[in-house]
Design an enzyme around this catalytic site. Structure first.
Site, PDB file in Angstrom:
ATOM      1  N   ASP A  24       0.822  -1.215   0.000  1.00  0.00           N
ATOM      2  CA  ASP A  24       0.000   0.000   0.000  1.00  0.00           C
ATOM      3  C   ASP A  24       0.857   1.266   0.000  1.00  0.00           C
ATOM      4  OD1 ASP A  24       0.950  -0.389   2.576  1.00  0.00           O
ATOM      5  OD2 ASP A  24      -1.006  -0.823   3.435  1.00  0.00           O
ATOM      6  N   ASP A  83      -7.789  -2.497  14.147  1.00  0.00           N
ATOM      7  CA  ASP A  83      -9.159  -2.790  13.695  1.00  0.00           C
ATOM      8  C   ASP A  83      -9.201  -4.037  12.810  1.00  0.00           C
ATOM      9  OD1 ASP A  83      -7.975  -1.935  11.353  1.00  0.00           O
ATOM     10  OD2 ASP A  83      -9.315  -0.228  11.029  1.00  0.00           O
ATOM     11  N   HIS A 111      -7.306  -4.619  10.163  1.00  0.00           N
ATOM     12  CA  HIS A 111      -7.001  -4.453   8.733  1.00  0.00           C
ATOM     13  C   HIS A 111      -5.712  -5.185   8.345  1.00  0.00           C
ATOM     14  CE1 HIS A 111      -4.713  -0.425   9.582  1.00  0.00           C
ATOM     15  NE2 HIS A 111      -3.857  -1.417   9.499  1.00  0.00           N
ATOM     16  N   GLU A 168      -9.661  -1.948   5.276  1.00  0.00           N
ATOM     17  CA  GLU A 168     -10.335  -1.618   6.522  1.00  0.00           C
ATOM     18  C   GLU A 168     -11.579  -2.501   6.685  1.00  0.00           C
ATOM     19  OE1 GLU A 168      -8.647  -0.022   8.476  1.00  0.00           O
ATOM     20  OE2 GLU A 168      -8.037   1.978   7.873  1.00  0.00           O
TER      21      GLU A 168
HETATM   22  P1  PGA Z   1       2.185  -1.356  12.692  1.00  0.00           P
HETATM   23  O1  PGA Z   1       1.028  -1.323  11.630  1.00  0.00           O
HETATM   24  O2  PGA Z   1       3.137  -2.390  12.259  1.00  0.00           O
HETATM   25  O3  PGA Z   1       2.788   0.026  12.655  1.00  0.00           O
HETATM   26  O4  PGA Z   1       1.561  -1.669  14.010  1.00  0.00           O
HETATM   27  C1  PGA Z   1       0.495  -2.528  11.166  1.00  0.00           C
HETATM   28  C2  PGA Z   1      -0.686  -2.265  10.269  1.00  0.00           C
HETATM   29  O5  PGA Z   1      -1.367  -1.246  10.449  1.00  0.00           O
HETATM   30  O6  PGA Z   1      -0.934  -3.094   9.370  1.00  0.00           O
END
Ligand code: PGA
Length: 242
Positions: free
Chosen positions: A62, A128, A130, A135
């Protein structure tokens, strides 16, 4: 889904490194990469290793919409800092956050992923649930698309920006359908903020309300967690303890 419980983050990073090393040693050609805090230790191990990616392709999950690749908050920049400067690939693909035509960019990136089937996809997980920036509510068969980030994601990512207002509101992401086509998937999660999402992903119902629950449909998923991220799992959900 194979859930590996590591005694701490450093041991989890080592286990993740071994998964990468194995697929590279077995001739993988395309690595699907992720950004965020979670893979930083793994990327350090990859940087310091003798592994050579110069004949391989990388495809990232992404990128934020509206952000310059040279902006230190962009995922382009993150990948250069954490991996590509030290370990260049023959070609590294990411969505173009500055694309003038977002619909054309979605099509272009979707074609990139079709043309470069991923051998091993690395994933983090959002609070959440994702994966990538898929999302809650994202369809399980979706391809690359443009998404509006949830408040939970904007808040979680605000730590990388000087204020929450500066966090981009939209992103391009590979879809869940695309992620599920990867030959192997490695998801890493550390810390208590991930415990709910991990519990729902592993033990909860298969539901688009928790994007990561889609991984229950794939039979080639390895999950590496530390004790805090595993805190809400039943002991029987853990396949291996390091
Ligand atoms: P993080 O993010 O590794 O910074 O916790 C993971 C994500 O949002 O997929």
């Amino acid at each position: 889904m194979k859930v590996i419980l590591a005694p701490n983050q450093a041991a989890g990073d080592q286990a993740a490194f071994q998964v990468f090393k194995q697929v590279v040693d077995h001739g993988a050609h395309v690595l699907g990469l992720a950004t965020g805090s979670t893979p930083e230790g793994l990327y350090r191990l990859l940087r310091e290793s003798p592994l050579d990616f110069s004949q391989m392709i990388s495809v990232n999950l992404d990128e934020y919409v509206g952000i310059d690749p040279d902006n230190p908050q962009s995922y382009h920049y993150f990948m250069k800092q954490h991996l590509f400067n030290a370990k260049p690939f023959a070609h590294s693909y990411l969505p173009d956050g500055l694309a003038a035509d977002p619909d054309a960019e979605v099509k272009r990136y979707d074609q990139v992923v079709v043309d470069n089937p991923v051998d091993l996809q690395l994933l983090g997980i959002g609070r959440d649930g994702h994966i990538g920036f898929n999302e809650p509510g994202s369809p399980f068969d979706g391809g690359t698309h443009r998404v509006k980030l949830t408040d939970s994601t904007i808040e979680a990512n605000a730590r990388f920006f000087s204020s929450k207002d500066e966090v981009p509101r939209e992103a391009y992401t590979m879809g869940i359908g695309t992620i599920l086509k990867s030959r192997e998937i490695l998801l890493m999660a550390y810390g208590d903020k991930k415990a709910d999402a991990i519990q729902k992903m592993v033990e909860g119902p298969l539901t688009t309300a928790v994007a990561a629950s889609a991984l229950q449909k794939a039979d080639n998923v390895v999950v590496i967690v530390d004790p805090a991220a595993a805190a809400k799992l039943r002991p029987t959900s853990i396949s291996e303890r390091l």
